[in-house]
Structure formats: C-alpha cells, structure tokens
Scaffold this motif. Structure first.
Motif, mmCIF file in Angstrom:
data_model
loop_
_atom_site.group_PDB
_atom_site.id
_atom_site.type_symbol
_atom_site.label_atom_id
_atom_site.label_comp_id
_atom_site.label_asym_id
_atom_site.label_seq_id
_atom_site.Cartn_x
_atom_site.Cartn_y
_atom_site.Cartn_z
ATOM 1 N N GLY A 53 0.861 -1.111 0.035
ATOM 2 C CA GLY A 53 0.117 -0.166 0.141
ATOM 3 C C GLY A 53 0.596 1.265 0.135
ATOM 4 N N ASP A 54 1.689 1.422 0.867
ATOM 5 C CA ASP A 54 2.714 2.709 0.948
ATOM 6 C C ASP A 54 3.535 2.694 -0.338
ATOM 7 O OD1 ASP A 54 2.283 3.051 3.792
ATOM 8 O OD2 ASP A 54 3.497 1.554 4.371
ATOM 9 N N SER A 55 4.090 1.856 -0.832
ATOM 10 C CA SER A 55 4.768 2.094 -2.272
ATOM 11 C C SER A 55 4.000 2.558 -3.254
ATOM 12 C CB SER A 55 5.396 0.960 -2.302
ATOM 13 O OG SER A 55 6.396 0.709 -1.585
ATOM 14 N N LEU A 56 2.648 1.828 -3.271
ATOM 15 C CA LEU A 56 1.670 2.068 -4.378
ATOM 16 C C LEU A 56 1.065 3.546 -4.249
ATOM 17 C CD1 LEU A 56 -0.183 1.155 -6.616
ATOM 18 C CD2 LEU A 56 -1.832 0.516 -4.913
ATOM 19 N N ILE A 57 0.810 3.994 -3.132
ATOM 20 C CA ILE A 57 0.301 5.677 -2.783
ATOM 21 C C ILE A 57 1.272 6.371 -3.369
ATOM 22 C CG2 ILE A 57 -0.582 7.083 -1.228
ATOM 23 C CD1 ILE A 57 -1.600 4.548 0.203
ATOM 24 N N ILE A 167 -3.146 8.586 3.196
ATOM 25 C CA ILE A 167 -3.313 8.898 1.699
ATOM 26 C C ILE A 167 -2.807 10.413 1.493
ATOM 27 C CG2 ILE A 167 -4.767 8.986 -0.166
ATOM 28 C CD1 ILE A 167 -4.691 6.410 0.872
ATOM 29 N N GLY A 168 -3.029 11.078 2.334
ATOM 30 C CA GLY A 168 -2.589 12.522 2.061
ATOM 31 C C GLY A 168 -1.203 12.874 2.180
ATOM 32 N N LEU A 169 -0.520 12.290 3.248
ATOM 33 C CA LEU A 169 0.783 12.490 3.555
ATOM 34 C C LEU A 169 1.686 11.915 2.530
ATOM 35 C CD1 LEU A 169 0.893 12.395 7.371
ATOM 36 C CD2 LEU A 169 1.181 14.414 5.869
ATOM 37 N N ILE A 170 1.578 10.457 2.385
ATOM 38 C CA ILE A 170 2.375 9.728 1.458
ATOM 39 C C ILE A 170 2.130 9.998 0.105
ATOM 40 C CG2 ILE A 170 2.539 7.101 0.769
ATOM 41 C CD1 ILE A 170 2.102 6.310 3.440
ATOM 42 N N GLY A 171 0.812 10.169 -0.461
ATOM 43 C CA GLY A 171 0.516 10.635 -1.773
ATOM 44 C C GLY A 171 1.021 11.931 -2.113
ATOM 45 N N THR A 172 1.209 13.019 -0.977
ATOM 46 C CA THR A 172 1.601 14.195 -1.338
ATOM 47 C C THR A 172 3.196 14.228 -1.414
ATOM 48 O OG1 THR A 172 -0.264 15.239 -0.207
ATOM 49 C CG2 THR A 172 1.810 16.670 -0.406
ATOM 50 N N ALA A 173 3.929 13.523 -0.477
ATOM 51 C CA ALA A 173 5.276 13.049 -0.656
ATOM 52 C C ALA A 173 5.677 12.659 -2.103
ATOM 53 C CB ALA A 173 5.694 12.116 0.304
#
Length: 219
Positions: A53-57, A167-173
């Motif tokens: 999940g983390d890598s995907l987002i 979603i917000g933090l990892i996606g924005t990163a």
C-alpha cells in the motif's frame, strides 16, 4: 511467520522481484485508480495484508501526471477506499472476533492479532491513525477495535482521520518528490526506502517483544 517477517514479505518492493513499479502502474491504463483503490481497500482491514500500500500510494502521487490522473479525484477515491476497508475490518472483528485467526496461520495468525491488539491497547483510538503507517498492523487494528467493542462513533472519527492522513501524506510526498529528477529516475530505490521506513516500527516492536520474552525466561 513473525510480524516482522510478515511485514517484509507484504511490502517487498516489486523492484526486488524484477518488475518496474512505474511500468506496472502505467500499464493498467484507465484502470489504475480502480486497481489502486481495491488494493487500498483490501489492505485497510479485509484480512489480506500482503499488499504494498505505501509504495503504491507514493508511486501514484509521483506518476499521476504521466497517467493523466487528477489528484482531486484520486485522493478522495483512495481515502474512501481506505475508510471502507477499515469499516469492514471493524465489522468482521465485532461479528466474528478471534474465530478468524489461528495459531498456525501465516497471516491470519493469533500472533499478528495480538500484536495489533497490544498496539491498540497502548494507544487507544490514536492507534487507528498510527496503525495506518505500520505494515500488517494497519490491516488488523480495525479488527482489534471491533473485537474490543471500541465505541462506534470514536472508531469512525479515528478511522476517517487515519485514512486522510495516510493517503494525504504519502501521496503528497510522491507528488512533491516526483518533481525531483533524481527521484523520478530512481522510483524503485524510493520504493525500497519506503519499505524500510515503514517496517521500522514493526522492527522496534519485534525487538521489544523478544527482549521481554528473554527476560521472562531468565527470571
């Protein structure tokens, strides 16, 4: 299988398996958001934690422009999927409880459940937020909340907050770092780093657990 080993397997970067994360996402074409939402939904509480999940987002945020994907659409869809997955996990925990887990199971093991329960017991509702960023725990912490009959209103609040921040933090990163040429050209390396960072909390808990076991045996 220990919680630490399970987390490493669950978040094994596709780069280490000979695949290119960028190629995989782009190859899904117009279905990329649907596929991503399904993965986020499953990993958020539907008893199957073996998903990156983390890598995907992160990769989705980084590559959204190349895939013609609007973040104003992608982020809300992924957040809804994450919230829904947590809700399913809570319902499964409340209805079926510990009957879903077995001592000798690889992933649905009582050991993994106990780790999520301990994580939840120590941090209460905050665990539903922090657990989003911890492999394996994010799948089982909603079940732990359901099993413990955690108040529904509080669960909904923390579940939504956790999904938005995850979603917000990892996606924005991914979006911000995607503008850096070195990062964009080394997305597999970033995937490896994300995996290593995400399993740090699991490793710490694992080491603490081992020390407690050894101390108990020596007494």
């Amino acid at each position: 299988m220990s919680l630490l080993a399970s987390a490493l397997v669950a978040h094994m970067p596709v780069a280490l398996l000979g695949f290119n994360l960028e190629d995989i996402l782009i190859s899904t074409g117009p279905w990329v958001l649907v596929v991503s939402a399904i993965i986020v939904f499953i990993e958020s509480g539907v008893l199957f934690p073996v998903l990156p999940g983390d890598s995907l987002i992160f990769a989705l945020g980084m590559l959204h422009d190349r895939m013609g994907l609007s973040l104003w659409l992608a982020f809300p869809v992924l957040i809804v999927a994450a919230v829904a997955g947590g809700e399913v996990g809570y319902q499964l925990g409340a209805r079926y409880g510990r009957n879903l887990f077995k001592d000798d199971a690889k992933f649905l093991s009582t050991k993994n459940l106990h780790a999520a329960e301990e994580f939840f017991a120590k941090r209460g509702g905050v665990a539903l937020v922090l657990g989003r960023f911890v492999p394996i725990v994010r799948t089982f912490v909603s079940l732990a909340a359901g099993i413990s009959s955690y108040p529904r209103r509080k669960f909904n609040l923390w579940n939504i907050l956790g999904a938005v921040l995850w979603i917000g933090l990892i996606g924005t990163a991914g979006v911000l770092l995607g503008g850096i040429e070195f990062v964009h050209k080394n997305i597999e390396l970033l995937a490896v780093i994300i995996v290593l960072v995400s399993v740090v909390p699991v490793a710490i808990e694992y080491i603490r657990g081992r020390k407690k076991e050894q101390k108990a045996l020596s007494e």
